[in-house]
Scaffold this active site. Structure first.
Site, mmCIF file in Angstrom:
data_model
loop_
_atom_site.group_PDB
_atom_site.id
_atom_site.type_symbol
_atom_site.label_atom_id
_atom_site.label_comp_id
_atom_site.label_asym_id
_atom_site.label_seq_id
_atom_site.Cartn_x
_atom_site.Cartn_y
_atom_site.Cartn_z
ATOM 1 N N ASP A 1 0.718 -1.285 -0.245
ATOM 2 C CA ASP A 1 -0.310 0.140 0.111
ATOM 3 C C ASP A 1 0.711 1.701 -0.563
ATOM 4 O O ASP A 1 1.916 0.725 0.765
ATOM 5 C CB ASP A 1 -0.599 0.247 1.069
ATOM 6 C CG ASP A 1 -2.002 1.121 0.450
ATOM 7 O OD1 ASP A 1 -2.517 1.239 0.067
ATOM 8 O OD2 ASP A 1 -2.578 0.476 1.992
ATOM 9 N N ASN B 1 -11.043 -1.887 -6.159
ATOM 10 C CA ASN B 1 -9.815 -1.819 -7.125
ATOM 11 C C ASN B 1 -10.674 -1.105 -8.218
ATOM 12 O O ASN B 1 -10.640 -0.157 -8.546
ATOM 13 C CB ASN B 1 -8.571 -2.206 -6.532
ATOM 14 C CG ASN B 1 -7.613 -1.875 -5.760
ATOM 15 O OD1 ASN B 1 -6.972 -2.815 -5.368
ATOM 16 N ND2 ASN B 1 -8.278 -1.142 -4.723
HETATM 17 C C1 FPP Z 1 -1.963 0.765 -3.191
HETATM 18 O O1 FPP Z 1 -1.828 1.413 -2.876
HETATM 19 C C2 FPP Z 1 -1.459 -0.966 -3.846
HETATM 20 C C3 FPP Z 1 -2.481 -0.736 -5.195
HETATM 21 C C4 FPP Z 1 -3.781 -1.223 -5.163
HETATM 22 C C5 FPP Z 1 -1.752 -1.560 -6.364
HETATM 23 C C6 FPP Z 1 -0.427 -2.392 -5.636
HETATM 24 C C7 FPP Z 1 0.156 -2.942 -7.039
HETATM 25 C C8 FPP Z 1 1.549 -2.776 -7.244
HETATM 26 C C9 FPP Z 1 2.266 -2.510 -5.873
HETATM 27 C C10 FPP Z 1 2.476 -3.092 -7.700
HETATM 28 C C11 FPP Z 1 2.314 -4.309 -8.671
HETATM 29 C C12 FPP Z 1 3.269 -5.048 -9.355
HETATM 30 C C13 FPP Z 1 2.594 -6.012 -10.246
HETATM 31 C C14 FPP Z 1 3.786 -6.925 -10.741
HETATM 32 C C15 FPP Z 1 1.472 -7.065 -10.259
HETATM 33 P P1 FPP Z 1 -2.586 2.894 -3.464
HETATM 34 O O2 FPP Z 1 -2.346 3.547 -4.470
HETATM 35 O O3 FPP Z 1 -4.299 2.445 -2.471
HETATM 36 O O4 FPP Z 1 -1.869 3.952 -2.507
HETATM 37 P P2 FPP Z 1 -2.332 5.102 -1.617
HETATM 38 O O5 FPP Z 1 -3.287 4.253 -0.693
HETATM 39 O O6 FPP Z 1 -1.373 5.334 -1.460
HETATM 40 O O7 FPP Z 1 -3.512 5.839 -2.560
#
Ligand code: FPP
Length: 255
Positions: free
Chosen positions: A35, A83
């Site tokens: 996250d 998501n």
């Molecule tokens: C949450 O951060 C993250 C996600 C929903 C996506 C996670 C994906 C990756 C780390 C890359 C994945 C890589 C592969 C190879 C599939 P957020 O966007 O919710 O962050 P925030 O809470 O700061 O908004």
């Protein structure tokens, strides 16, 4: 030149740390809620997708280290059933990430004996994403090393509901009866049926919640949280989490 000289002891220290950790109980299954990508980008006045892109590079680093530590399974929460509520452009980008990652790193995963797997509802996932993941699963199916398990379009409540529906159907068809239903049998109806429950769950970015991730499976999992945002997560922090795990006493309800 001075900098080069300084780098040697740092690498040696990391190597020694890894060897020490390896000589103790390594969590067999580690699950990670990655996250903080969006906040990482926002802090730099970048679009959110820049955070996801950076996060992908961290996936590679942590995968390689976990494999080196002989972790059995590494499950990464890459996209949840919730998501889809995000802006379309962000969803599209998130659905491109597995391809981008596998385009670059699949040869390295094959070479390092890593097996790629996936849990999640396949139906909604775009074909191009699914094709890339399924190719990686096929190309690594003979491998015997760590399982790199992507949770993609995964949601624990939906998983549990679907398990209950299948159980009801099997009971109606006489395949199982009420008395057969144990923890172990229930687990066999979940998407994680091929994996044992996580020993350690890591969540980055300072949020202390589970966000619909493996709610049944983490009943006795050790939890480790850090304020660090996923794109800033690194090997030393991963080792911190494992060291902390190694200091804990797991009693599974006993004494
Ligand atoms: C949450 O951060 C993250 C996600 C929903 C996506 C996670 C994906 C990756 C780390 C890359 C994945 C890589 C592969 C190879 C599939 P957020 O966007 O919710 O962050 P925030 O809470 O700061 O908004």
């Amino acid at each position: 030149m001075f900098q080069k000289w300084l780098k040697i002891p740092k690498a040696e220290l990391l190597h020694k740390r890894i060897e020490r950790i390896k000589s103790m109980d390594i969590p067999s299954h580690i699950a990670i809620i990655m996250d903080g990508n969006g906040r990482w980008a926002k802090k730099r006045s970048l679009p959110r997708i820049a955070g996801h892109h950076e996060g992908m590079k961290v996936v590679r680093k942590i995968t390689m280290l976990a494999n080196d530590l002989h972790v059995d399974t590494l499950t990464l929460y890459a996209f949840s059933t919730e998501n889809w509520k995000r802006p379309k452009d962000e969803v599209n980008y998130l659905m491109k990430l597995p391809e981008q990652f596998l385009d670059v790193y699949l040869p390295e995963l094959v070479e390092n004996n890593v097996q790629v797997r996936m849990i999640g509802i396949k139906e909604q996932i775009p074909n191009h994403t699914l094709r890339a993941v399924e190719k990686a699963i096929a190309d690594t199916k003979e491998n015997t090393g760590m399982v790199l398990n992507f949770a993609l379009n995964y949601g624990s409540r939906l998983e549990i509901l679907n398990a209950i529906k299948s159980i009801i159907k099997d009971a109606k068809n006489g395949i199982i009866n009420e008395n057969d239903l144990t923890d172990e049998l229930f687990s066999q109806y979940l998407m994680t049926k091929d994996f044992h429950d996580p020993d350690l769950l890591i969540r980055t970015s300072g949020e202390i919640r589970l966000s619909n991730f493996m709610l049944w499976q983490i009943a006795y999992t050790e939890l480790w949280f850090t304020d660090v945002l996923w794109p800033d997560f690194n090997e030393q922090l991963f080792l911190d989490a494992i060291e902390q795990y190694q200091k804990r006493s797991r009693r599974f309800g006993g004494i």
